[in-house]
Each structure stands twice: as structure tokens, then as C-alpha cells.
Design a protein around this motif. Sequence first.
Motif, PDB file in Angstrom:
ATOM      1  N   ARG A  20      -4.602 111.424  64.449  1.00 36.39           N
ATOM      2  CA  ARG A  20      -3.489 110.732  65.104  1.00 36.39           C
ATOM      3  C   ARG A  20      -3.871 110.256  66.490  1.00 36.39           C
ATOM      4  NH1 ARG A  20       0.163 114.784  63.598  1.00 36.39           N
ATOM      5  NH2 ARG A  20       1.157 114.251  61.625  1.00 36.39           N
ATOM      6  N   CYS A  54      -6.129 107.351  66.348  1.00 39.91           N
ATOM      7  CA  CYS A  54      -5.386 106.181  65.865  1.00 39.91           C
ATOM      8  C   CYS A  54      -4.537 105.596  66.976  1.00 39.91           C
ATOM      9  CB  CYS A  54      -4.517 106.597  64.684  1.00 39.91           C
ATOM     10  SG  CYS A  54      -3.522 105.249  64.082  1.00 39.91           S
ATOM     11  N   ARG A  55      -3.944 106.443  67.771  1.00 36.51           N
ATOM     12  CA  ARG A  55      -3.123 105.949  68.882  1.00 36.51           C
ATOM     13  C   ARG A  55      -3.979 105.152  69.846  1.00 36.51           C
ATOM     14  NH1 ARG A  55       0.769 110.402  68.479  1.00 36.51           N
ATOM     15  NH2 ARG A  55      -0.837 111.891  69.086  1.00 36.51           N
ATOM     16  N   GLN A  69      -4.746 101.866  68.327  1.00 40.36           N
ATOM     17  CA  GLN A  69      -3.559 101.018  68.329  1.00 40.36           C
ATOM     18  C   GLN A  69      -3.316 100.423  69.702  1.00 40.36           C
ATOM     19  OE1 GLN A  69      -0.067 103.118  67.097  1.00 40.36           O
ATOM     20  NE2 GLN A  69       0.045 102.015  65.184  1.00 40.36           N
ATOM     21  N   SER A 121      -4.586 101.388  61.964  1.00 39.18           N
ATOM     22  CA  SER A 121      -3.543 102.401  61.772  1.00 39.18           C
ATOM     23  C   SER A 121      -3.234 102.616  60.298  1.00 39.18           C
ATOM     24  CB  SER A 121      -2.258 102.039  62.513  1.00 39.18           C
ATOM     25  OG  SER A 121      -2.393 100.863  63.226  1.00 39.18           O
ATOM     26  N   ALA A 145      -5.677 105.029  59.077  1.00 44.78           N
ATOM     27  CA  ALA A 145      -5.369 106.357  59.628  1.00 44.78           C
ATOM     28  C   ALA A 145      -4.238 107.007  58.850  1.00 44.78           C
ATOM     29  CB  ALA A 145      -4.995 106.225  61.100  1.00 44.78           C
ATOM     30  N   ARG A 146      -3.236 106.192  58.524  1.00 42.54           N
ATOM     31  CA  ARG A 146      -2.113 106.738  57.765  1.00 42.54           C
ATOM     32  C   ARG A 146      -2.553 107.184  56.385  1.00 42.54           C
ATOM     33  NH1 ARG A 146       0.636 102.139  60.032  1.00 42.54           N
ATOM     34  NH2 ARG A 146       1.941 102.828  61.760  1.00 42.54           N
ATOM     35  N   LEU A 156      -4.156 110.479  56.717  1.00 39.03           N
ATOM     36  CA  LEU A 156      -3.191 111.549  56.939  1.00 39.03           C
ATOM     37  C   LEU A 156      -2.519 111.940  55.636  1.00 39.03           C
ATOM     38  CD1 LEU A 156      -1.595 110.352  60.283  1.00 39.03           C
ATOM     39  CD2 LEU A 156      -3.072 112.316  59.943  1.00 39.03           C
ATOM     40  N   TYR A 166       1.792 105.607  52.081  1.00 38.33           N
ATOM     41  CA  TYR A 166       1.865 106.402  53.304  1.00 38.33           C
ATOM     42  C   TYR A 166       2.980 107.425  53.231  1.00 38.33           C
ATOM     43  CZ  TYR A 166      -0.427 102.071  54.720  1.00 38.33           C
ATOM     44  OH  TYR A 166      -1.231 100.979  54.786  1.00 38.33           O
ATOM     45  N   ASP A 179       4.427 109.773  58.713  1.00 37.20           N
ATOM     46  CA  ASP A 179       3.323 109.119  59.416  1.00 37.20           C
ATOM     47  C   ASP A 179       3.651 107.709  59.833  1.00 37.20           C
ATOM     48  OD1 ASP A 179       0.993 110.615  57.121  1.00 37.20           O
ATOM     49  OD2 ASP A 179       1.752 111.331  59.047  1.00 37.20           O
ATOM     50  N   GLU A 216       5.419 106.644  62.122  1.00 34.64           N
ATOM     51  CA  GLU A 216       5.278 106.507  63.566  1.00 34.64           C
ATOM     52  C   GLU A 216       4.172 107.433  64.012  1.00 34.64           C
ATOM     53  OE1 GLU A 216       9.015 104.488  65.189  1.00 34.64           O
ATOM     54  OE2 GLU A 216       7.713 105.786  66.370  1.00 34.64           O
ATOM     55  N   ILE A 217       3.071 106.861  64.363  1.00 31.33           N
ATOM     56  CA  ILE A 217       1.953 107.715  64.746  1.00 31.33           C
ATOM     57  C   ILE A 217       2.060 108.030  66.218  1.00 31.33           C
ATOM     58  CG2 ILE A 217      -0.525 107.797  64.976  1.00 31.33           C
ATOM     59  CD1 ILE A 217      -0.852 106.659  62.412  1.00 31.33           C
TER      60      ILE A 217
END
Lengths: 326, 352, 630
Positions: free
Chosen positions: B55, B58-59, B62, B72, B75-76, B79, B345, B349, B351-352
Motif C-alpha cells: 500500500r 502504491c501511494r 500514485q 494502482s 497493487a490492488r 492485495l 479487486y 482496497d 481506496e489505497i
Amino acid sequence: MPQITETGKEFGEQESFISSLFKLFNRRLLADVVKYFLQLLDKDKDMSYGIAAIRTLLMILEKKQFGTIHILHTTMREAVAAMRNTDLSIAAIVSAGELFCRFITLSLDDKHMEECRLIMINRGKIFLDKLDNSRQVIAKQAQRFISDGCRILTHSRSRVVLKALITASQNKKSFHVFVTQGGTGNSGEEMIRDLNAAGIDCTLILDSATGYVMESVDFVMVGAEAVVESGGIINRIGSYTMGLCAREMKKPFYVLAESFKFTRLYPLNQRDLPNEYKYSRKHLSDVSKVHPLVDYTPPVYITLLFTDLGILTPSAVSDELIKLYM
Amino acid sequence: MREQPLKEVTQLIHAIKVGLVEGSYGITNKTLDIFKYIIISKSWKNADALMQIVRAQCRILQAALPQETVTSNIARRILKLTREEFDLLHAKVQHFADDSQASLSLHKLVTQTSESNVSVDYSVPQQGLREALLDHLQEVETELETSSENICVQAEEHIHSSEIILTLGHSRSVENFLKRAIKKRQFLTIIVAECAPACRGHNLAASLAAEKNVEIIVIPDAAIFAMMSRVNKVIIGTHSVLANGGLRAACGAYTVALAAKHYSVPVIVLAPMYKLSPLHLCEQDAFNMVGCAEDVIPYDSIPAREAKVYSPMFDYVPPELVTLFISNTGGHAPSYVYRLLTELYHPEDLEI
Amino acid sequence: MINTNDQVSQTESQTSKAKPKKLRQRNRPRNKRNRVEDSTTTTTESSTTTESTMPGENSQQDAATREQVMAEREAKKQAKQAKKQKSAPPATKIITEVEQTTITTKLTTTTTTTARDKPEPPAATAAPAAPIAAVTCTAAVVTETGDKTRDQIKAEREAKKAAKLAAKVAKSSGAKVEAPVQQLADLKVTEKTPAPSVAPAPAADEDKKKPALSKAERRAIQEAQRAAKAQGQGQVKKAQPAAKAPVKSTATHTAPKELKRESVSPVKKTTTASPSKNSSGSAKSECKVKLFNHLVSAEKGASLFINDPLVHPSMARLGVQYAQRTVVGSNARCIAFLHALRQVVQDFETPAKKEFGRSLDAAVQHHVDHLHKCRPLAVSVSNAYKQFRNQVTQLPADVPEAELKEILVHFIDTYIENQIGKAAQAISSSLQEKITDGDVLLTFGCSSLIQFICEEAKRRQVAFRVIVVDSRPTCEGQEMLRRLHAHGIPCTYVLINAVGYVMAEATKVLLGAHALLANGYVMARTGTAQVALVANTHNVPVLVCCETHKFSERFQTDAIVYNELSDPNELVRDDKCCLKNWASKAHLTPLNLNYDITPPELVSAVVTEVAILPCTSVPVILRIKPDIGY
């Protein structure tokens, strides 16, 4: 004690005796139910009718003993019918009640009645907790769509929309809201009062001025009394016109609705909507001279639905309902 | 809390910004490599820790590249993979008939028992998680590699002979798709709109012109409406697909879709699954970005000193203008995109 | 006569002084400039001679005969000079030249694009060669004496073979003349590319050496034949303009030097790469042409601009300006046309025993046809022409010519003033009420009318801004931007693919139009329909500003039924562009459409000087227009 089977069917000859006894018992029960229901609504003006209905049903479950699941079902149904007769928003009550009944009786294994009852009460409480929070969740989702300086059009009074707007204003966003009068009654003015109290700029407009105002607003945000299986909504009369105008002027039309308002109705047009929804009870005998309270907005006019299950497109609503009831 | 980017992540960001890595496929591949590296080498004790790392990175990605949603998306996916593998290994939660484990639904709402009320605790260390993850990741990589091929095999079903097809700009998926169609079908005419100012349509036209048995016409953007009356199909690629079924596509795609709607021409969008993103069109500022305006009007011309010149990169195409999505898993209507998203997804997830 | 008086006198003097003048020229130093000049002057000479032999009478047959005679004489003279220059068998040369020039002049007089089956097949054969021949001869006179490069010789031979074959072909079927004709024309024209003088030279030698077809020539001719067979009528059409090119190049004219130079460069641009690729070139254009088979392509022969003796110099200049897009825009073209027309009227001399009205009519018709060949006529121009014709037919009889000219000139001036000038003012004033403070106007491309409106609004000190939307390849919006910027109007500039991005800010869309069709569709620059479409989606009102003189009685529903194609090479951006060698790639064609059609439901209102109308009321205006008067 009669055997309790899965369907709760009782055996033979004892049935008629118990059921008649039950019926006598019921009339009093139902009167209590209605009283409790109205009390709930009186105490908390902000409570949605659906939530109140669910609370009432939960109360019944807690307070009363039931012999069989079948009796439980019947009682619940009758309670819902009684609440409907109170002439308040029937759509919400019906959908909430339906959902609650489904919820608590779903896939109950072969257990004792008492155990079932405890499970159901538990579930009921969880359900209620989740739903209590639903307005919060929806308001949070709507925040991203309300930007600074935007102009919003809303229809009459909806508590969910109110909560979303107040949350946005608390997040230091400034915007302008146009509120329609909402037909008879002063629900429009009430909404204006609440918005002003929260410090939001607002204007009250006539219902007939919807078309005029539409070209200058950014999007439309309304609540719903029920969300039907097609993905459309049942809402206060005037919502359909607003949806038509919004689509014509290419403005997004957002609906804010909690998940317990999903109902298994599928109206094809305005006429196809059952009369009980449209008219108050006293007018049901002769509807030709009365105007309806609600109308149906087909899904094609709706851009997005904000629910506590997430932001859904109208086609996703049917998916949800299918999953639930199949 | 400021998260520290990994060295690889910084390198990737730099490569993307400079242009060494370009195109959604390239970026996705590289991002997947980074996450694979994280899974293999980074020391993490349990699923929760891994997800935190993913996460965080990924942030960072982003924030550095707000328009590149494929980072992202991957990344999702990771996850969700982690959660799935963890759950499988734990074998704790009873799965219902469908995959409602992953989705918030009325059904789930209604049927939760008291035990499942407690969310899964991912911080419990789990044996074999790493291996399981790597296995699954292999599958994801294969899927990524074959996504283009899977889209192309559907070319035959959608294009018949003697069709006039319109496309815009240069999309890798569209190029391969059309080449496959040319091999299988006769007498195709392909009209390529050049998509100024980059004029990448020229590249596509030149590449397609090497094929036999096809007629390529290059038109300026302004002639799209004029030619649309003769077009049978519009086939375009896209940068990403939004949650409501709308597109974030190359600038000019909105006009193409509108003109197609006017003449009732079907619009087919080729979008591999890694381009599906659970975002909605709300923050207009972050939606679009403007590119260099030099190609639009040279800096040294006199009026350019005072005029405002824009060269936006993307266009939003609403879902009602799109007829069909073709992805590596098959064809879908725009109204079904929400479902694909729930399968790809996990709702937590989003909203990361 | 159409020529100016001075030209006529010059002609006479030149003719008389032909011989000594040429001798003088022979001794001048050889360089490129002189060569060009000389070819010009020599062509001038021959043109004037031919002109003098052609009084502008209606009967073309008479003209032909007289021309024939004069042409023969001229040819003889030139032959003699050529003889002096090169030791070549004069006899055959003269004879062939005579034949050739005869056919040449015949060909020149017929300006319509009909297949030419002239009585004498050999002459017909030689016909294409003839024009080149004449020019060649005269030019050859001044080129390096006897020094011919191998290429020149080869080319000459090829041309001769082609011409011979053309003769054979002509015997068999008339249409096929075109194929080798075009073949020949392209050959010749291509040869021109290295240097203007080199091109004519081969043709001259071609006359002298008739025999043996070289391999290249044979191949070229075969290809041309194949192409002709394959393409049938399409080929004919294409061949026509190209064929007329060499045809016209023989006939001489009084165009100034610069014109010739200018016209040479379009030749270089518009002709295909090489002779061997001719047939493939035509086959290529068939590719795209499947969809646009019916549209006139932009291919033009060089000599379109060099020659016609009947064309007034101002009209010839105008033709070049049209073809090279120096003069663009509906109003600009109309005004330029009317100015040139005024010049023509003023310089017109009624031929003996002919009526002023009718002869003027025919002459003007000829000019208009010439302009149409340079570039298909704009609707405004054809409307103006129609009005002018009306006026000519209504001229009173028994009035001296000078007065009639007065009337016509006055008519032209009033037309310009009323239909264009005053109309613009009327439109602008009716629109001024609609432009208020804070308005954001969006416009597309460059329109003189919209610019006028914006200037007027700026003068009234309205606080507004303009978004200019532009498109490749013409990028006319930059011109609009420049003009608006010069008036201090704040502007934004985007390309058409970003129109969705900026449309949200716009409050009104103002568009100019090329024409308004009778079924309510708006014909305007390509891209206008797209802008209107996006504006509609954003609920922005679309206003089309169009003077009534642009209203047309044509009906059209989409942009493909009728359109104008311009040079596809404009789409190629620069040397690094992938399309650079599109001609060599078999199936690749850039397409450059000029106009597109906007349906009336996308347009909110049409603003004319009569009223602000809905788009569907165009036929109403057409109905009442005669009563409006000028």
C-alpha cells in the motif's frame, strides 16, 4: 409441543386452535406495534422510516415468544401491514420489512426455536448497526463529487442528501443548493431551514422551474424512498420530471439511497406502480381525482447510485437483488 | 507519515517520467516486477505487513504519477491476491456459493453470522504464503503477457469482410487486432485519424500499410464527422477504464464517440483487464493533464505570447457512447464493468 | 479581343520582328534565367501570334481555321530557327510541327473536358507532342546549342514513341488516346522538373528522331495502356487535366515570368514521381478513390496556368492564386473574382459584328471555366457569376458600349458593397446584442465575418474572450488568432481534438460558413460539424453567420456526396513523418477533405443580414431573395 420443521409447518389438528388463539392475540399486538413504531418516529425525527420499521420488528422478535417460524413469519408480515396502514412512506417500510424478514430467516439450520430466536435477534442487531451507519457511509462517498463552487439541485427534503451536504460543508466546501418545493406540504421549506441552519447557500424554487434552472446547475442529487429492481427509483412526485430534464441537459443525476431500500418491485411505467405506493390509504378507493405522492424514475435517467454498499451503476442494483433473493 | 519509497520504485518513477518506459503494458510489467521483488526479497512477517508495504509503495506511485492508474491497479490485484491466498491457507471463512466473500452486498449483509462479523486478521503469520503468492503471481504475469493475444483472437468475431473501420491515434492493442483482422478478412478499409498534435495515427497507418489486401486512409482529425457516415465500426484503444464504464482515452476520442453515436456506428473499445480502474470521474483536476503546447503552436509566434494554448492528453468518454469492451477475458457491455471490478479487486482496497 | 490593346500591338510588332529578335536572343549568354525568360518570351510570341489569329468570336471553328493558319506560319518560323540552331532535318520537323501546332491550337480552343478525336490520327498522335514541341523548339533554340544530355535524348525518344503509339491507339479507340497522352504528358511534365528548359528540349528532338521505340518507352507505353484499360473512364478524367497540360503549354500566353515560375513549382508537386510509376500512380489514386471516385482530385497540370490566350491576365493570376491557396475564404475569393471580373469587363473589346452582351457572356464563361479548373468554384463565386450573367442579359440595347460597361462595373461594385460589405455590418449589428460581458465565444478556423464581429464587439468595449479551435493540415486558426490578437482580444487556442476540453467554458459558438444548402445543411470547412456536435452535447448554442449571397440551391446530406479534395501531401508533417513516402506504399493514402456538412439540428440559429433564422428556413430566403435587390 409440535415438531418444528424447517418450514415451520405445524402438525394436524392443533393448528386451527392455535391459529385462532393467535389471531386474537394478534390484534392487540398489532396495535402495540403501530404505537411503538410511531413512538420511535416521534422520538427521533431523523430516523428513516425503514429503520424504524426494522426496530419495531426487532422489538417484536425480542418481546414475543413464537411457537413456530411460520407464526413468526405471519406476525412479521402482519406487523408490516399494520405499519403500512399508518399512511407514512409505504415504500420504505415495505422494503425494510421484507429485507428484515428475509435476513433473519435465511438459512436457519435445524435448530431449536429458542436458538433460532437468539440467532435472529443477534443478526437483527448487527443488521441494525450496519444500517444505522449507512447514512454516514453514503455521505462520505458523496464528498468526492461535491466540489468547491458547484451548484446542486435537489428535490424537496431528503435526510440522506441533507447529511451529505452538511458533511461537505463541514469539510469546508462552499457550494450552492437549489431546492424544489416538493409539491404539497412544506417539505421544501423544511429542507431550506435545515440547510440554512448548517450555513449552506440555498434557494427555494418552484417545482415547475426545474427545467429553467437545469442549465445552470452542475448536477442533481436526490434521495429515494425505494430503489426498484430495474435500477430505477421511487421518490417524491417531481423526481421523474427532474430526471428527464437532467438527461436532456446532460447533467449527472445522482441518487443517495441506503441499501435497505432495495425492493423487489419492477414497475414498467408510472401506471404500473401499485396504487398503495402512490396514494394514501384513504384515497385508495377512488384514485381518479387525486394526485399521487410518488413517481417512478426509470434507470436510464440515473447516472449513479450512492449506497452503503458502494457507488453503483443502476445495472448493479439488479445484481444485488438477484444475489439476495436467489 | 511519510513513507519511504524503495529504490526500485524511485527508478521506475524516473523511467516513466523521462519516457524510457512508456505505454500501459510496459508500466504494468515493471510495476509487477517491483511488487514481485517486494514479495520475494523484502522481509515481511505476515500478510498484513506485506499489504502495508504494498500500500505504501502504491501511494507513492500514485502521488508521483496520478494519471497512470495501472500502477494502482496492479497493487490492488496484489492485495487481493494476498488476501485470497491467506484465506485459502487459513481455510477459516466459509465461502458462499458465489464469490461474495470479496464483495459488499446485500446478501453478505444479510447473511453474516456472528463469527464472520470479525474481519479476518491478516497479521497472523502464515506458512507458505510467500510461495503461494509467487505461484499466483506467475499466473498474473502470464495473463499479462497473453492479454494482447487474447484480445486479438476475438478479431474474427467482430470484423467481417469489406468493412470500413475507423480508428484514432496509435494503440498497440488496436494495431495487433487490426493486423489479425486483415489476415483473416478481405477488403478491409481502415481509416486512421491522425490525432494531432502528436500525429501518432501516422505511425499506425505506416505500420498497417505493410499488410496486403487492405486500404489505409489517413485523415486529419477535423474530417472525422465527415467520414463517419460511411464507417461501419469504430475501434479504439483507451488509456484506462473507469468504474462506471466510461473511458479515459486519448484526446479526440470523445469527438469520435459522439460522431459515432450520431450516425449509430458501434464503438468497440479494446481494453485489457489491467486497465480497469475503480476510479470515478469526479476530480476533474486529476482526471486530465496537459502536455507540451509547442506542437500546437510554436512558442515563437507572435500571438502565442499572449494566447492561452492547451494540449490536453485525455478525454472522458461517457459509458453510454461505448457499445462494447473487448478485453482478454472476452466481450463485455459497459454496464457490466462494475462486476468485473468486484471480481478483480477487494472492496476494501478501493481506496489505497 | 480579350487581350489588352498594348498586347495586341506588341503582338504585331513581335510577329514582324520575330526573326531578328530571335537572332538577337541567340547571342545572349546562356543561363537559367535567360532560358526561362526566353521560353516565356518565345511562348509569349507564339501565344500572341495565335491570339492575333483568334478574334474572340463565338464560332470556334472559324478560330481554329485561322489559328491553324497562323500556327502553321509560326511553326514554320520556329522550325527555321531551330534549323539554324541544330543541324537537323528541317523538312520533317517543319511538317510535323505544322501538323502538331494545328492540332495544338485546335485542342486549345476546346476548353471542355471532352475526348478529342481529331480527324487526322497522326496529327492526333503528335498532338500531345506538338505543344511541347512548339515550346521545345523555341526553348531549344536558346538552350545550349546541340548539347543534349543523354537523359534529354532518352526522354525525347520516349516521348516520340509514346506519341507514335498514341497515334496507333487513337486509330483503334478514341478514349485510349488519353492514356498515352497522359503518359506522354507526365513524361514531359516530369522532364520539366530538372529545369524548365530541359523539358522542352527532348520533345524537340522527338520530332526529329521518329523511329525505334526504346525499351523504357515501350514499357511506359504498355503500362499506360494497361492502366487505361483497367481504369477506363476514370483514367480519362484524370488524363484530361494532365493531357490538357501539355496541350496548353504549346499555346502561348502573356503571363508574366513569375507566373511561369510559380506554375512550374506546382507541377513539381502535383505530378507523380517518375514516368515508370505513372500507371501505378493512377492505380494508387484509385485506391482511395473507391470512396471518392466521383470527386475531383487536386491534380493539375502545370500548363494550366501558362497558356490560354483567351484568359485575361488578371483572371489567370486569380486562377493561380486559387490553385495555390493564396486566396482562401469564401468572401475573399468572391471579392477577388469580382475585381478580376471588373477588369475583364473594362478591358473587353467587342469583336466586330458581334453583340457586346453575348460576346462578353461567352468570354466570361470561358474565364469561369478556367477558374473552375484551377480550383472548383466557391458557392459565393458561382452565385456572383450567376447574378452577373443575369445582369448582362438584362442590359439595354442600343446603348453605347462604354455605357454598358459602366453599368456592369457599377453592378459589380454595388454587389461587393451590398452583398459582402453591408451584409457583414448588418450581421454584426444583429449579433452585438447577443455578445455580453463575460461571454466566451468559441470559433473554428478563420472566417472574415467572425473576425469582423469580434472587432466590432471589442470596439464597443465588451469584456469577452475568444477560443479559437484549429485543425491540421490547413491551420487557418493561426491566421484568425493573429488577427484577433492584433486587436487585443484575449484568446485561447486549441486543436480540434481538445474541443471537448474547452467547450465547457464556452458560452456561444460562432461559426462561419462556406455556403448554406437548400435543405438546411451548412457547408463549411472540415471540422465545423464536429465543433457543432460537441457544442450540442454541452448545450452551448451554435450560431452560424452567413450572408445571403452564399445561399445555394444545392441539396446534400453528407460530406461525401460532393466535396473538394486538396493536396494529400499537406498531411505529411515533416521529413521525419511516417507518411513521408506514402506514395510508394501501395495502399496508403492521406485524404484531405476541404468541406463538411453540418446537419441543421446541430445549429441553433443562422444569422444573415435579413434576419436571424432557424437553419431550416433557407429555402424561404432563396424564394424571396430576388425581391431583396442589390
